[in-house]
Every structure is written in C-alpha cells, then in structure tokens.
Design an enzyme around this catalytic site. Structure first.
Site, PDB file in Angstrom:
ATOM      1  N   ASN A 147       0.864  -1.188   0.000  1.00 12.05           N
ATOM      2  CA  ASN A 147       0.000   0.000   0.000  1.00 12.05           C
ATOM      3  C   ASN A 147       0.903   1.241   0.000  1.00 12.05           C
ATOM      4  OD1 ASN A 147      -1.350   2.303   1.116  1.00 12.05           O
ATOM      5  ND2 ASN A 147      -3.037   0.987   1.749  1.00 12.05           N
TER       6      ASN A 147
ATOM      7  N   ASP B 142      -0.103   4.500  -0.144  1.00 10.76           N
ATOM      8  CA  ASP B 142      -0.804   5.747   0.216  1.00 10.76           C
ATOM      9  C   ASP B 142       0.138   6.806   0.793  1.00 10.76           C
ATOM     10  OD1 ASP B 142      -3.202   4.582  -0.440  1.00 10.76           O
ATOM     11  OD2 ASP B 142      -3.849   4.252   1.624  1.00 10.76           O
ATOM     12  N   HIS B 143       1.076   6.344   1.642  1.00  6.28           N
ATOM     13  CA  HIS B 143       1.866   7.339   2.369  1.00  6.28           C
ATOM     14  C   HIS B 143       3.007   7.944   1.556  1.00  6.28           C
ATOM     15  CE1 HIS B 143      -0.818   6.899   5.557  1.00  6.28           C
ATOM     16  NE2 HIS B 143      -0.576   5.606   5.685  1.00  6.28           N
TER      17      HIS B 143
ATOM     18  N   HIS C  50      -5.647   3.715  -1.491  1.00 10.64           N
ATOM     19  CA  HIS C  50      -6.973   4.024  -0.950  1.00 10.64           C
ATOM     20  C   HIS C  50      -7.363   5.415  -1.436  1.00 10.64           C
ATOM     21  CE1 HIS C  50      -9.626   4.246   2.956  1.00 10.64           C
ATOM     22  NE2 HIS C  50     -10.302   4.513   1.864  1.00 10.64           N
TER      23      HIS C  50
ATOM     24  N   ARG D 222      -9.505   7.964  -0.840  1.00  8.86           N
ATOM     25  CA  ARG D 222     -10.455   8.369   0.207  1.00  8.86           C
ATOM     26  C   ARG D 222     -11.370   9.471  -0.311  1.00  8.86           C
ATOM     27  NH1 ARG D 222      -9.057   6.956   5.723  1.00  8.86           N
ATOM     28  NH2 ARG D 222     -10.639   8.509   6.194  1.00  8.86           N
TER      29      ARG D 222
ATOM     30  N   ARG E 223      -7.170  12.773   1.089  1.00 10.44           N
ATOM     31  CA  ARG E 223      -6.055  13.285   1.914  1.00 10.44           C
ATOM     32  C   ARG E 223      -4.689  12.829   1.394  1.00 10.44           C
ATOM     33  NH1 ARG E 223      -6.863   9.940   7.501  1.00 10.44           N
ATOM     34  NH2 ARG E 223      -8.843  11.032   7.451  1.00 10.44           N
ATOM     35  N   HIS E 224      -4.638  11.718   0.680  1.00 10.46           N
ATOM     36  CA  HIS E 224      -3.343  11.325   0.104  1.00 10.46           C
ATOM     37  C   HIS E 224      -3.467  11.011  -1.397  1.00 10.46           C
ATOM     38  CE1 HIS E 224      -5.030   7.541   1.503  1.00 10.46           C
ATOM     39  NE2 HIS E 224      -4.606   7.668   2.745  1.00 10.46           N
TER      40      HIS E 224
ATOM     41  N   GLU F 208      -8.548   0.449  -2.782  1.00  7.32           N
ATOM     42  CA  GLU F 208      -9.319   0.438  -1.530  1.00  7.32           C
ATOM     43  C   GLU F 208     -10.292   1.594  -1.574  1.00  7.32           C
ATOM     44  OE1 GLU F 208      -7.642   1.000   2.392  1.00  7.32           O
ATOM     45  OE2 GLU F 208      -6.207  -0.542   1.841  1.00  7.32           O
TER      46      GLU F 208
ATOM     47  N   THR G  31      -6.626   6.461  10.272  1.00  6.31           N
ATOM     48  CA  THR G  31      -6.546   5.391   9.283  1.00  6.31           C
ATOM     49  C   THR G  31      -7.807   4.563   9.443  1.00  6.31           C
ATOM     50  OG1 THR G  31      -5.232   3.487   8.519  1.00  6.31           O
ATOM     51  CG2 THR G  31      -5.206   3.916  10.882  1.00  6.31           C
ATOM     52  N   THR G  32      -8.019   3.579   8.553  1.00 10.26           N
ATOM     53  CA  THR G  32      -9.238   2.776   8.617  1.00 10.26           C
ATOM     54  C   THR G  32      -9.370   2.145  10.007  1.00 10.26           C
ATOM     55  OG1 THR G  32      -8.797   2.247   6.315  1.00 10.26           O
ATOM     56  CG2 THR G  32     -10.536   0.994   7.396  1.00 10.26           C
TER      57      THR G  32
ATOM     58  N   GLU H 180     -10.636  -9.529   3.180  1.00  9.29           N
ATOM     59  CA  GLU H 180      -9.363  -9.128   3.777  1.00  9.29           C
ATOM     60  C   GLU H 180      -9.608  -9.034   5.275  1.00  9.29           C
ATOM     61  OE1 GLU H 180      -6.979  -6.089   1.910  1.00  9.29           O
ATOM     62  OE2 GLU H 180      -6.236  -5.391   3.856  1.00  9.29           O
TER      63      GLU H 180
ATOM     64  N   HIS I 117      -3.441  -4.506   7.772  1.00 10.70           N
ATOM     65  CA  HIS I 117      -3.556  -3.371   8.681  1.00 10.70           C
ATOM     66  C   HIS I 117      -2.665  -3.559   9.915  1.00 10.70           C
ATOM     67  CE1 HIS I 117      -5.084   0.284  10.389  1.00 10.70           C
ATOM     68  NE2 HIS I 117      -5.689   0.500   9.249  1.00 10.70           N
ATOM     69  N   GLY I 118      -1.719  -2.629  10.046  1.00 11.06           N
ATOM     70  CA  GLY I 118      -0.868  -2.593  11.241  1.00 11.06           C
ATOM     71  C   GLY I 118       0.290  -3.579  11.229  1.00 11.06           C
TER      72      GLY I 118
ATOM     73  N   GLY J 106       1.352  -1.335   4.326  1.00 10.31           N
ATOM     74  CA  GLY J 106       1.690  -0.005   3.847  1.00 10.31           C
ATOM     75  C   GLY J 106       2.600   0.778   4.762  1.00 10.31           C
ATOM     76  N   HIS J 107       2.031   1.283   5.846  1.00 11.54           N
ATOM     77  CA  HIS J 107       2.706   2.286   6.670  1.00 11.54           C
ATOM     78  C   HIS J 107       4.104   1.864   7.119  1.00 11.54           C
ATOM     79  CE1 HIS J 107       3.461   4.714  10.328  1.00 11.54           C
ATOM     80  NE2 HIS J 107       2.899   5.671   9.608  1.00 11.54           N
TER      81      HIS J 107
HETATM   82  N1  PXP Z   1      -5.669  -3.064   4.311  1.00  8.81           N
HETATM   83  C1  PXP Z   1      -6.633  -2.132   4.465  1.00  8.81           C
HETATM   84  C2  PXP Z   1      -8.034  -2.511   4.118  1.00  8.81           C
HETATM   85  C3  PXP Z   1      -6.325  -0.836   4.908  1.00  8.81           C
HETATM   86  O1  PXP Z   1      -7.311   0.086   5.057  1.00  8.81           O
HETATM   87  C4  PXP Z   1      -4.989  -0.501   5.144  1.00  8.81           C
HETATM   88  C5  PXP Z   1      -4.628   0.904   5.536  1.00  8.81           C
HETATM   89  O2  PXP Z   1      -4.885   1.758   4.483  1.00  8.81           O
HETATM   90  C6  PXP Z   1      -4.011  -1.505   4.966  1.00  8.81           C
HETATM   91  C7  PXP Z   1      -4.384  -2.770   4.571  1.00  8.81           C
HETATM   92  C8  PXP Z   1      -2.571  -1.238   5.221  1.00  8.81           C
HETATM   93  O3  PXP Z   1      -2.413  -0.933   6.572  1.00  8.81           O
HETATM   94  P1  PXP Z   1      -1.015  -0.396   7.108  1.00  8.81           P
HETATM   95  O4  PXP Z   1      -0.758   0.901   6.415  1.00  8.81           O
HETATM   96  O5  PXP Z   1      -1.237  -0.277   8.571  1.00  8.81           O
HETATM   97  O6  PXP Z   1       0.004  -1.453   6.741  1.00  8.81           O
END
Ligand code: PXP
Length: 241
Positions: free
Chosen positions: A7, A9-10, A43, A45, A49-50, A70, A100-101, A151, A190-191, A212-213
């Site tokens: 991901n 996004d950042h 994503h 949004r 925002r990004h 996303e 974040t989500t 997911e 996520h995370g 992602g992050h």
């Molecule tokens: N999957 C989904 C559905 C998400 O919303 C996100 C965050 O945008 C991620 C994965 C990736 O999460 P992270 O940036 O915490 O790795």
C-alpha cells in the site's frame, strides 16, 4: 506461499504534505514491483487526503502487477472504480476524522446496500474484496453478497498485547479457516510490521498480505526497494518453515 501487496498511500501523504509533484507514486509502485511485490494498493479516500484521482489512472496505466483500489461504498468513488476498472477493489469503512481505517466493514449489517455495489463491480470484471473483522457473520455476509475475497482486519491484533493479542490471533485463525472452508480467498492487512509478521504468518490460508505504513516508514532509512524486499523475504521465510 503468501504474497505481499504494498500500500503506497503514504508516498502520496508526503507529496500532499507540501503540495509538491514529488515523490511520484508511480515511481514508488514500480520500485515495489521490482522488489517483488505481487500487487499495489491505494486508498482513494473521499477526503482525498493522500491519493488523488489522477494517481489511480496513472498507476493503472503504468503497472504490470495488479492494482487493488481500496474504497468506501460511496457513489462517487464507485463511479471512479467502474471507470478505472482496477484488477481488484477492497471495500472498507471510512470515517472523515479517522487517522486510518478503523475496524472492518459492517458487511452483515449492510447486506442490502452492499449487494448491488458488489454486483456492479463484479459485472465490470473487478475482483471484489471486503475488509472485515474476523467474525463469522461478516464472512457469511461476504458469501451472501457474492464477494469472492475477504481481507481480514489485523489491526486489532497488531495493537494488542499479551493475552488479548493471543485471543485476537485465535479469532483471525478461526475466521481464516471458516472463510477457506466456504471458498473465500483470504487476504489480511492493517498494522503489520517486521516485529509482528511472524505471528501474522500463523494465520492459515493467506493469499495476500497488504502492508503499507511500516514499509514506507522503513523506506526512509533503507530505501523502498530494500524495505519491500525485507518484508517479502520475511513473509516467504516464515512461509517456508
Ligand atoms: N488493508 C486495508 C483494508 C487498509 O485500510 C490498510 C490501511 O490503508 C491496509 C491494509 C494497510 O495498513 P497499514 O498501512 O497499517 O500497513
């Protein structure tokens, strides 16, 4: 062997922070591709925002690996997805003020609105995934609306400690077993970071991990290609043992 979806996004967050034209999300995506990412997620949004509208078209055009968009179940964004036709769409909940989500989609409580959207996206040839908490009613709802992929939301596990983390991991494992038994493809995300990937890999039947992050943060120190490679090798290494 589970695959890594990155991901990015950042990368766009950095660009939007200054309103510059750099860093390029396409260049970032191509580096991820070179480092062995199986797909790229962004994503779009509602608050933009990004990632911006132009980004998703540039990525779709420039990538040779699948683009996973996303998005919230929102009419405007659904229209963009139908026009863009990414390989995959992952439907997520979206709140304006969140960092974040937060949590999975309430698929079970929104079957009637979700069903027609999933059908429209599927009719456009898009693989539809639902981002859900590891709960059977949510998986049943995915089956009901005809989404072939779920997911699993790993954020609660990633934020938890000790016994709470073990309990959440057990829920993820059970949900993945249930999803697989019922013919759903299981992704998760996520995370996730280098410190918890070994535990995450205890979840069976994983097709793709979307991360992602932590990868973008790590890239600040070691570069994006190395950060993606590190995570991909961690996934593959754990998968082998
Ligand atoms: N999957 C989904 C559905 C998400 O919303 C996100 C965050 O945008 C991620 C994965 C990736 O999460 P992270 O940036 O915490 O790795």
């Amino acid at each position: 062997m589970a695959k890594l979806g990155v991901n990015i996004d950042h990368v766009a967050t950095l660009r939007q922070a200054r309103g510059t034209v750099y860093p390029s999300v396409l260049e970032a995506a191509l580096i991820c591709e070179r480092a062995g990412a199986a797909g790229i997620t962004v994503h779009l949004r509602e608050d933009r925002r990004h990632i911006q509208d132009a980004d998703v078209y540039v990525l779709k055009q420039g990538l040779s690996i699948p683009l996973n968009l996303e998005m919230a179940v929102a009419e405007e964004i659904v229209g963009i997805a139908l026009d863009l036709r990414p390989a995959e769409v992952c439907l997520v909940p979206e709140k304006r003020q969140e960092l974040t989500t937060e949590g999975g989609l309430d698929a079970a409580g929104t079957v009637h609105t979700l069903g027609p959207v999933v059908e429209q996206l599927r009719d456009a040839g898009i693989i539809v995934s639902l981002f859900v908490d590891p709960e059977e009613p949510q998986l049943d709802a995915a089956l009901q609306v005809g989404a072939p992929v779920i997911e699993l939301h790993t954020g609660t596990f990633c934020d938890a400690q000790g016994a709470a983390a073990e309990a959440e991991l057990a829920r993820l494992i059970r949900a993945s077993e249930y999803a697989q038994e019922h013919g759903l493809q299981v992704n998760a995300g996520h995370g996730i970071h280098m410190g918890n990937i070994t535990d995450i890999m205890r979840i069976p039947h994983l097709d793709t991990l979307n991360i992602g992050h932590s990868i973008i943060a790590r890239a600040v120190f070691v570069g994006l290609e190395a950060a993606v490679t590190e995570m991909r090798e961690a996934i593959e290494g754990v998968g082998k043992s």
